[in-house]
Motif scaffolding. Structure first.
Motif, PDB file in Angstrom:
ATOM      1  N   GLY A   1      80.594 -57.555 -90.132  1.00  0.00           N
ATOM      2  CA  GLY A   1      80.015 -58.146 -88.916  1.00  0.00           C
ATOM      3  C   GLY A   1      79.336 -57.133 -88.021  1.00  0.00           C
ATOM      4  O   GLY A   1      79.446 -57.204 -86.788  1.00  0.00           O
ATOM      5  N   ASN A   2      78.629 -56.173 -88.615  1.00  0.00           N
ATOM      6  CA  ASN A   2      77.852 -55.247 -87.782  1.00  0.00           C
ATOM      7  C   ASN A   2      76.765 -56.024 -87.020  1.00  0.00           C
ATOM      8  O   ASN A   2      76.559 -57.192 -87.272  1.00  0.00           O
ATOM      9  CB  ASN A   2      77.217 -54.165 -88.665  1.00  0.00           C
ATOM     10  CG  ASN A   2      78.275 -53.206 -89.203  1.00  0.00           C
ATOM     11  OD1 ASN A   2      79.401 -53.171 -88.703  1.00  0.00           O
ATOM     12  ND2 ASN A   2      77.926 -52.431 -90.228  1.00  0.00           N
ATOM     13  N   TYR A   3      76.090 -55.359 -86.134  1.00  0.00           N
ATOM     14  CA  TYR A   3      75.050 -55.989 -85.306  1.00  0.00           C
ATOM     15  C   TYR A   3      75.619 -57.191 -84.550  1.00  0.00           C
ATOM     16  O   TYR A   3      75.002 -58.265 -84.484  1.00  0.00           O
ATOM     17  CB  TYR A   3      73.831 -56.402 -86.153  1.00  0.00           C
ATOM     18  CG  TYR A   3      73.210 -55.215 -86.847  1.00  0.00           C
ATOM     19  CD1 TYR A   3      72.225 -54.465 -86.221  1.00  0.00           C
ATOM     20  CD2 TYR A   3      73.656 -54.816 -88.111  1.00  0.00           C
ATOM     21  CE1 TYR A   3      71.677 -53.345 -86.840  1.00  0.00           C
ATOM     22  CE2 TYR A   3      73.128 -53.703 -88.732  1.00  0.00           C
ATOM     23  CZ  TYR A   3      72.145 -52.973 -88.095  1.00  0.00           C
ATOM     24  OH  TYR A   3      71.609 -51.873 -88.717  1.00  0.00           O
ATOM     25  N   GLY A   4      76.834 -57.027 -84.053  1.00  0.00           N
ATOM     26  CA  GLY A   4      77.486 -58.096 -83.300  1.00  0.00           C
ATOM     27  C   GLY A   4      77.707 -59.339 -84.156  1.00  0.00           C
ATOM     28  O   GLY A   4      77.837 -60.454 -83.627  1.00  0.00           O
ATOM     29  N   GLY A   5      77.701 -59.148 -85.463  1.00  0.00           N
ATOM     30  CA  GLY A   5      77.908 -60.299 -86.361  1.00  0.00           C
ATOM     31  C   GLY A   5      76.674 -61.182 -86.493  1.00  0.00           C
ATOM     32  O   GLY A   5      76.729 -62.247 -87.102  1.00  0.00           O
ATOM     33  N   ASP A   6      75.557 -60.740 -85.901  1.00  0.00           N
ATOM     34  CA  ASP A   6      74.327 -61.550 -85.952  1.00  0.00           C
ATOM     35  C   ASP A   6      73.529 -61.206 -87.218  1.00  0.00           C
ATOM     36  O   ASP A   6      72.852 -60.175 -87.279  1.00  0.00           O
ATOM     37  CB  ASP A   6      73.503 -61.277 -84.690  1.00  0.00           C
ATOM     38  CG  ASP A   6      72.275 -62.163 -84.603  1.00  0.00           C
ATOM     39  OD1 ASP A   6      71.930 -62.815 -85.620  1.00  0.00           O
ATOM     40  OD2 ASP A   6      71.653 -62.196 -83.526  1.00  0.00           O
ATOM     41  N   VAL A   7      73.626 -62.083 -88.195  1.00  0.00           N
ATOM     42  CA  VAL A   7      72.973 -61.848 -89.488  1.00  0.00           C
ATOM     43  C   VAL A   7      71.459 -61.642 -89.329  1.00  0.00           C
ATOM     44  O   VAL A   7      70.845 -60.859 -90.058  1.00  0.00           O
ATOM     45  CB  VAL A   7      73.287 -63.039 -90.439  1.00  0.00           C
ATOM     46  CG1 VAL A   7      72.464 -62.966 -91.708  1.00  0.00           C
ATOM     47  CG2 VAL A   7      74.775 -63.058 -90.771  1.00  0.00           C
TER      48      VAL A   7
END
Ligand code: GLV
Length: 369
Positions: free
Chosen positions: A349-355
């Motif tokens: 979930g890197n990038y705040g979990g924003d795919v």
């Protein structure tokens, strides 16, 4: 990290996998060099793995995603091309998949360029002549001559990352360029290359004016001395501008009898039966291929016909096969490193979990809010 992720890797991708192991992942690698059967992939996915690392040899479609419904969280492909992954199916099951664009751009483009030169300058038949001990004399034109690439016109079919890199290589060899892209034209880039060519002429570095422009496909094929293919494989229904069999009997016949075709993109972009005929009947002067409709190239492929051997170079899907390009664990250098990083981004979930913000995810459209 609270959870141990389980990952199945369909082919060993080297030391980069240690990054996953060090993070506590359970990593299972299919041990054989060939691709695992699809039934095994489905079995592994059904067993509840969180992620899978795939190669272009694996068919990843609705059946696989169905098997991983509610458990499979990410597919990380070690390749820039992803035509083996059914994007619509991935989107239906909301499973992100990643690829390894950029890190293989230069390797692939330079290989396309080398294949072009090898083909045009007849390096393979020339070396064979020597090895067969048939080099009896130096002679001005016997037993054959090749063609220079310098000052010639190359059609760049597809101006994505690799096509643009090929343009850079070709501009260094003072070639003129006819560009075609079925989907997107990067006119700023083309303009910049023209400016560089003009400066080289103005400063006396080159003696003749070189030029580059976008043209329609038919014009590119009709006027080029070389055509180098850099489009993704898109079948009917996958795109408004499919590329399947873009090179077929009709379009190959548009090319000059002195022209050469080079394909480092995907095999099915070229109708191989039509190409073999084009070579046998001399509609074109030669072809160099790195990719095939069926890989590995079947023993009975018409491309293996000894009658066209002198003008048909065949490589084993090798364009990105440079040590650092394929295996570096650095995500900014190697496909393996980038592939592993793509998987980590999604699972952790890197990038705040924003795919949609993850740089290596392909099917961002399925996750747009
Ligand atoms: C190789 O063909 C790739 O798509 O990376």
């Amino acid at each position: 990290m609270s959870k141990t992720f389980r990952v199945f890797v369909t082919c060993d991708i080297g030391d980069s996998l240690n990054e996953l192991r060090e993070r506590g992942y359970e990593v299972e690698v299919y041990p054989k060099p060939e691709a695992p059967p699809k039934s095994l992939i489905i079995e592994k996915v059904k067993s509840g793995i969180d992620g899978m690392i795939t190669t272009l040899r694996d068919q990843i479609d609705g059946e696989v995603f169905e098997a991983g419904k509610n458990t499979l969280k990410a597919v990380a492909q070690i390749a820039v091309g992803f035509d083996n992954i059914n994007r619509a199916d991935a989107n239906r099951y909301k499973i992100p998949f990643t690829h390894t664009a950029d890190v293989l751009t230069e390797a692939t483009a330079e290989f396309a360029f080398f294949m072009t030169g090898m083909l045009a300058r007849k390096m393979w038949p020339a070396e064979h002549l020597l090895r067969k001990n048939q080099w009896g004399y130096w002679h001005p034109y016997l037993p054959f001559l090749g063609d220079e690439v310098t000052s010639k016109t190359v059609a760049i079919i597809g101006t994505g990352r690799i096509g643009l890199a090929m343009i850079r290589k070709c501009s260094g060899f003072d070639m003129n360029m006819l560009c075609y892209d079925p989907a997107y034209e990067n006119r700023d880039y083309i303009k910049a290359i023209q400016e560089i060519m003009d400066l080289r002429l103005a400063r006396g570095i080159t003696k003749e004016k070189n030029w580059i422009k976008y043209v329609p496909f038919e014009e590119a094929l009709g006027e080029a001395d070389f055509a180098s293919v850099h489009v993704p494989l898109l079948r009917a229904g996958e795109s408004a501008t499919p590329t399947y069999h873009l090179f077929n009997e009709k379009t190959l016949r548009l090319m000059k009898p002195t022209a050469y075709l080079v394909n480092t993109s995907r095999g099915p972009v070229v109708d191989e039966a039509a190409l073999a005929r084009a070579l046998r009947e001399n509609w074109i002067a030669g072809a160099a291929l790195d990719v095939y409709e069926k890989e590995p190239l079947p023993a009975d492929s018409p491309l293996r016909d000894p009658a066209i051997e002198d003008r048909c170079r065949l490589m084993p899907h090798f364009a990105s096969a440079a040590r650092i390009t394929r295996l570096s664990a650095d995500p900014n250098k190697g496909m393996a490193g980038r592939c592993v990083q793509g998987l980590i981004d999604v699972l952790e979930g890197n990038y705040g979990g924003d795919v949609t913000k993850m740089p290596y995810v392909v099917n961002k459209e399925a996750f747009q809010k």
